[in-house]
Motif scaffolding. Structure first.
Motif, PDB file in Angstrom:
ATOM      1  N   TYR A 162      -8.627 -18.633 -25.608  1.00  0.00           N
ATOM      2  CA  TYR A 162      -9.410 -18.127 -24.484  1.00  0.00           C
ATOM      3  C   TYR A 162     -10.478 -19.148 -24.129  1.00  0.00           C
ATOM      4  O   TYR A 162     -11.007 -19.834 -24.998  1.00  0.00           O
ATOM      5  N   LYS A 163     -10.819 -19.235 -22.845  1.00  0.00           N
ATOM      6  CA  LYS A 163     -11.835 -20.167 -22.378  1.00  0.00           C
ATOM      7  C   LYS A 163     -12.933 -19.395 -21.660  1.00  0.00           C
ATOM      8  O   LYS A 163     -12.654 -18.495 -20.872  1.00  0.00           O
ATOM      9  N   LEU A 164     -14.177 -19.753 -21.929  1.00  0.00           N
ATOM     10  CA  LEU A 164     -15.320 -19.130 -21.277  1.00  0.00           C
ATOM     11  C   LEU A 164     -15.291 -19.480 -19.790  1.00  0.00           C
ATOM     12  O   LEU A 164     -15.212 -20.652 -19.430  1.00  0.00           O
ATOM     13  N   VAL A 165     -15.324 -18.470 -18.933  1.00  0.00           N
ATOM     14  CA  VAL A 165     -15.295 -18.715 -17.495  1.00  0.00           C
ATOM     15  C   VAL A 165     -16.547 -18.214 -16.778  1.00  0.00           C
ATOM     16  O   VAL A 165     -16.819 -18.618 -15.657  1.00  0.00           O
ATOM     17  N   ARG A 166     -17.307 -17.313 -17.394  1.00  0.00           N
ATOM     18  CA  ARG A 166     -18.541 -16.812 -16.792  1.00  0.00           C
ATOM     19  C   ARG A 166     -19.255 -15.911 -17.789  1.00  0.00           C
ATOM     20  O   ARG A 166     -18.749 -15.632 -18.853  1.00  0.00           O
ATOM     21  N   TYR A 167     -20.424 -15.467 -17.400  1.00  0.00           N
ATOM     22  CA  TYR A 167     -21.103 -14.430 -18.162  1.00  0.00           C
ATOM     23  C   TYR A 167     -21.375 -13.276 -17.211  1.00  0.00           C
ATOM     24  O   TYR A 167     -21.465 -13.456 -15.998  1.00  0.00           O
ATOM     25  N   ASP A 168     -21.467 -12.095 -17.745  1.00  0.00           N
ATOM     26  CA  ASP A 168     -21.810 -10.902 -16.988  1.00  0.00           C
ATOM     27  C   ASP A 168     -23.062 -10.309 -17.591  1.00  0.00           C
ATOM     28  O   ASP A 168     -23.220 -10.267 -18.812  1.00  0.00           O
ATOM     29  N   LYS A 169     -23.939  -9.844 -16.729  1.00  0.00           N
ATOM     30  CA  LYS A 169     -25.146  -9.174 -17.193  1.00  0.00           C
ATOM     31  C   LYS A 169     -24.811  -7.691 -17.350  1.00  0.00           C
ATOM     32  O   LYS A 169     -24.387  -7.031 -16.397  1.00  0.00           O
ATOM     33  N   PRO A 170     -24.961  -7.142 -18.569  1.00  0.00           N
ATOM     34  CA  PRO A 170     -24.653  -5.721 -18.760  1.00  0.00           C
ATOM     35  C   PRO A 170     -25.615  -4.836 -17.970  1.00  0.00           C
ATOM     36  O   PRO A 170     -26.754  -5.226 -17.700  1.00  0.00           O
ATOM     37  N   GLY A 209      -9.911 -11.173 -36.452  1.00  0.00           N
ATOM     38  CA  GLY A 209     -10.809 -11.198 -35.308  1.00  0.00           C
ATOM     39  C   GLY A 209     -10.627 -12.437 -34.451  1.00  0.00           C
ATOM     40  O   GLY A 209      -9.718 -13.236 -34.651  1.00  0.00           O
ATOM     41  N   ILE A 210     -11.531 -12.577 -33.501  1.00  0.00           N
ATOM     42  CA  ILE A 210     -11.531 -13.725 -32.600  1.00  0.00           C
ATOM     43  C   ILE A 210     -12.554 -14.733 -33.116  1.00  0.00           C
ATOM     44  O   ILE A 210     -13.684 -14.387 -33.418  1.00  0.00           O
ATOM     45  N   ASP A 211     -12.142 -15.988 -33.236  1.00  0.00           N
ATOM     46  CA  ASP A 211     -13.034 -17.083 -33.617  1.00  0.00           C
ATOM     47  C   ASP A 211     -13.402 -17.854 -32.350  1.00  0.00           C
ATOM     48  O   ASP A 211     -12.603 -17.945 -31.420  1.00  0.00           O
ATOM     49  N   ALA A 212     -14.607 -18.419 -32.321  1.00  0.00           N
ATOM     50  CA  ALA A 212     -15.055 -19.131 -31.132  1.00  0.00           C
ATOM     51  C   ALA A 212     -15.885 -20.343 -31.496  1.00  0.00           C
ATOM     52  O   ALA A 212     -16.553 -20.377 -32.533  1.00  0.00           O
ATOM     53  N   ASP A 213     -15.843 -21.356 -30.602  1.00  0.00           N
ATOM     54  CA  ASP A 213     -16.650 -22.555 -30.757  1.00  0.00           C
ATOM     55  C   ASP A 213     -16.630 -23.324 -29.438  1.00  0.00           C
ATOM     56  O   ASP A 213     -15.569 -23.506 -28.832  1.00  0.00           O
ATOM     57  N   SER A 214     -17.782 -23.743 -28.970  1.00  0.00           N
ATOM     58  CA  SER A 214     -17.915 -24.634 -27.808  1.00  0.00           C
ATOM     59  C   SER A 214     -17.166 -24.158 -26.564  1.00  0.00           C
ATOM     60  O   SER A 214     -16.409 -24.913 -25.970  1.00  0.00           O
ATOM     61  N   GLY A 215     -17.348 -22.909 -26.181  1.00  0.00           N
ATOM     62  CA  GLY A 215     -16.753 -22.415 -24.944  1.00  0.00           C
ATOM     63  C   GLY A 215     -15.299 -22.014 -25.036  1.00  0.00           C
ATOM     64  O   GLY A 215     -14.685 -21.668 -24.035  1.00  0.00           O
TER      65      GLY A 215
END
Length: 72
Positions: free
Chosen positions: A59-67, A34-40
């Motif tokens: 991968y880097k967090l660039v935005r959020y989307d509202k479903p 799977g994908i692991d994540a921490d701090s953006g």
């Protein structure tokens, strides 16, 4: 683009959307687990089924989307 006899640069890998092995340029690649994540940031182990090299896609967090619908 890079020479198929040399590893791709990070820039070339990104231009190709991570769709092939950066070492042998094969499209025969597979995500491991799977994908692991921490701090953006998030990362996933990837392997090439042709040359057997492995690496991590980062991968880097660039935005959020509202479903459109509520999440349960």
């Amino acid at each position: 683009m890079s020479n198929p006899n040399t590893p791709m640069t990070n820039e070339d890998y990104l231009l190709d959307d991570g769709g092939k092995c950066p070492y042998c340029h094969s499209f025969n690649i597979n995500a491991i687990g799977g994908i692991d994540a921490d701090s953006g940031e998030a990362w996933q182990d990837i392997e090439c089924l042709d040359c057997t090299e492995s690496w991590q896609d980062v991968y880097k967090l660039v935005r959020y989307d509202k479903p459109d619908c509520k999440l349960s």
